[in-house]
Design a protein around this motif. Structure first.
Motif, PDB file in Angstrom:
ATOM      1  N   LEU A 180     -26.552   2.210  61.475  1.00  0.00           N
ATOM      2  CA  LEU A 180     -27.830   2.159  62.190  1.00  0.00           C
ATOM      3  C   LEU A 180     -28.643   3.451  61.985  1.00  0.00           C
ATOM      4  N   GLY A 181     -28.025   4.602  62.262  1.00  0.00           N
ATOM      5  CA  GLY A 181     -28.785   5.859  62.217  1.00  0.00           C
ATOM      6  C   GLY A 181     -28.570   6.694  60.971  1.00  0.00           C
ATOM      7  N   ASN A 182     -27.522   6.383  60.192  1.00  0.00           N
ATOM      8  CA  ASN A 182     -27.131   7.167  58.998  1.00  0.00           C
ATOM      9  C   ASN A 182     -26.818   8.624  59.358  1.00  0.00           C
ATOM     10  N   ILE A 183     -26.293   8.815  60.580  1.00  0.00           N
ATOM     11  CA  ILE A 183     -25.841  10.179  60.911  1.00  0.00           C
ATOM     12  C   ILE A 183     -24.380  10.198  61.390  1.00  0.00           C
ATOM     13  N   CYS A 184     -23.814   9.044  61.769  1.00  0.00           N
ATOM     14  CA  CYS A 184     -22.429   9.041  62.276  1.00  0.00           C
ATOM     15  C   CYS A 184     -21.475   8.327  61.312  1.00  0.00           C
ATOM     16  N   TRP A 206     -34.972   6.970  62.966  1.00  0.00           N
ATOM     17  CA  TRP A 206     -35.018   8.098  63.918  1.00  0.00           C
ATOM     18  C   TRP A 206     -34.534   9.418  63.323  1.00  0.00           C
ATOM     19  N   HIS A 207     -33.575   9.367  62.426  1.00  0.00           N
ATOM     20  CA  HIS A 207     -32.899  10.612  62.010  1.00  0.00           C
ATOM     21  C   HIS A 207     -33.162  10.975  60.552  1.00  0.00           C
ATOM     22  N   ASP A 258     -19.644   1.964  67.012  1.00  0.00           N
ATOM     23  CA  ASP A 258     -20.681   3.001  66.962  1.00  0.00           C
ATOM     24  C   ASP A 258     -20.249   4.170  67.863  1.00  0.00           C
ATOM     25  N   PRO A 259     -20.019   5.362  67.289  1.00  0.00           N
ATOM     26  CA  PRO A 259     -19.537   6.495  68.101  1.00  0.00           C
ATOM     27  C   PRO A 259     -20.657   7.412  68.581  1.00  0.00           C
ATOM     28  N   TYR A 260     -21.928   7.038  68.323  1.00  0.00           N
ATOM     29  CA  TYR A 260     -23.076   7.910  68.626  1.00  0.00           C
ATOM     30  C   TYR A 260     -23.031   8.361  70.085  1.00  0.00           C
TER      31      TYR A 260
HETATM   32  P1  4NP Z   1     -24.669   5.559  63.239  1.00  0.00           P
HETATM   33  O1  4NP Z   1     -24.781   5.974  64.781  1.00  0.00           O
HETATM   34  O2  4NP Z   1     -25.368   4.246  63.094  1.00  0.00           O
HETATM   35  O3  4NP Z   1     -23.183   5.445  63.015  1.00  0.00           O
HETATM   36  O4  4NP Z   1     -25.295   6.686  62.450  1.00  0.00           O
HETATM   37  C1  4NP Z   1     -26.007   6.017  65.446  1.00  0.00           C
HETATM   38  C2  4NP Z   1     -26.841   7.093  65.258  1.00  0.00           C
HETATM   39  C3  4NP Z   1     -28.045   7.159  65.941  1.00  0.00           C
HETATM   40  C4  4NP Z   1     -28.400   6.147  66.817  1.00  0.00           C
HETATM   41  C5  4NP Z   1     -27.552   5.066  66.991  1.00  0.00           C
HETATM   42  C6  4NP Z   1     -26.342   5.000  66.312  1.00  0.00           C
HETATM   43  N1  4NP Z   1     -29.633   6.249  67.534  1.00  0.00           N
HETATM   44  O5  4NP Z   1     -29.890   5.332  68.351  1.00  0.00           O
HETATM   45  O6  4NP Z   1     -30.400   7.192  67.335  1.00  0.00           O
END
Ligand code: 4NP
Length: 180
Positions: A26-30, A61-62, A151-153
């Motif tokens: 989803l965010g490409n950061i986790c 967002w990121h 999702d670990p965000y």
């Molecule tokens: P990712 O985790 O999809 O594993 O990178 C998330 C990162 C950011 C968000 C949600 C999930 N966000 O809502 O900003």
């Protein structure tokens, strides 16, 4: 034996000179940065095909940011070397890559909406479908959610460590599949 529905598309990819893999969360950061780091390392000695790995998120967002602190910490502590800058998924990535690997079912359904042809859809696979213990799970079936990497965000370091383990199993399975 994998339960892939699109074996006619997938099987020949293993004989290509280059196999381009794109991992999406989803965010490409986790999650997808961890998967990017782990799969790059797992596939580094493959020569036919040479495996290229890249990642993005469906959300914007990121964009431009580094990976989440705990993501970097868990891959660095596990010995992976990788530098990350977050990107957003774009529809033309279907043309640029052979496989588009989704980290959870929601990412998969977003990707299916982006797909403009059967050929695009054939490229979308759950990342964990390459884990031999999960290869029989149908993403459209009742147990499909077992293929989702949680999702670990905003969560604890332990959640990120658990994500790393799930990803490592699938990355090992991916390399086994490429070699098979
Ligand atoms: P990712 O985790 O999809 O594993 O990178 C998330 C990162 C950011 C968000 C949600 C999930 N966000 O809502 O900003």
């Amino acid at each position: 034996m994998h339960a892939f529905k699109n074996l006619d598309y997938l099987s020949p990819l293993r004989k290509q000179p280059v196999l381009s893999v794109h991992i999406v969360c989803l965010g490409n950061i986790c999650r997808s940065p961890i998967a990017n780091a782990v799969l790059l390392d797992a596939a580094k000695d493959l020569t036919t095909p040479k495996v290229k790995v890249d990642s993005s998120g469906t959300g914007a967002w990121h964009v431009g940011q580094d990976a989440a602190e705990y993501s970097k910490q868990v891959w660095q502590e596990a010995g992976y070397e990788y530098e990350h800058i977050a990107k957003q998924f774009k529809s033309d990535f279907f043309q640029k890559h052979d496989l588009i690997l989704a980290m959870d079912l929601s990412n998969r359904s977003n990707l299916l909406k982006f797909a403009q042809s059967e050929s695009d859809k054939n490229k979308i696979i759950m990342f964990t479908s390459f884990d031999p213990g999960k290869s029989q799970i149908d993403p459209d079936g009742k147990d499909g959610n077992l293929l989702s990497v949680p999702d670990p965000y905003g969560g604890s370091i332990e959640q990120f460590q658990s994500v790393l383990k799930i990803i490592e199993q699938a990355a090992t399975g991916f390399v086994t599949w490429v070699r098979s």
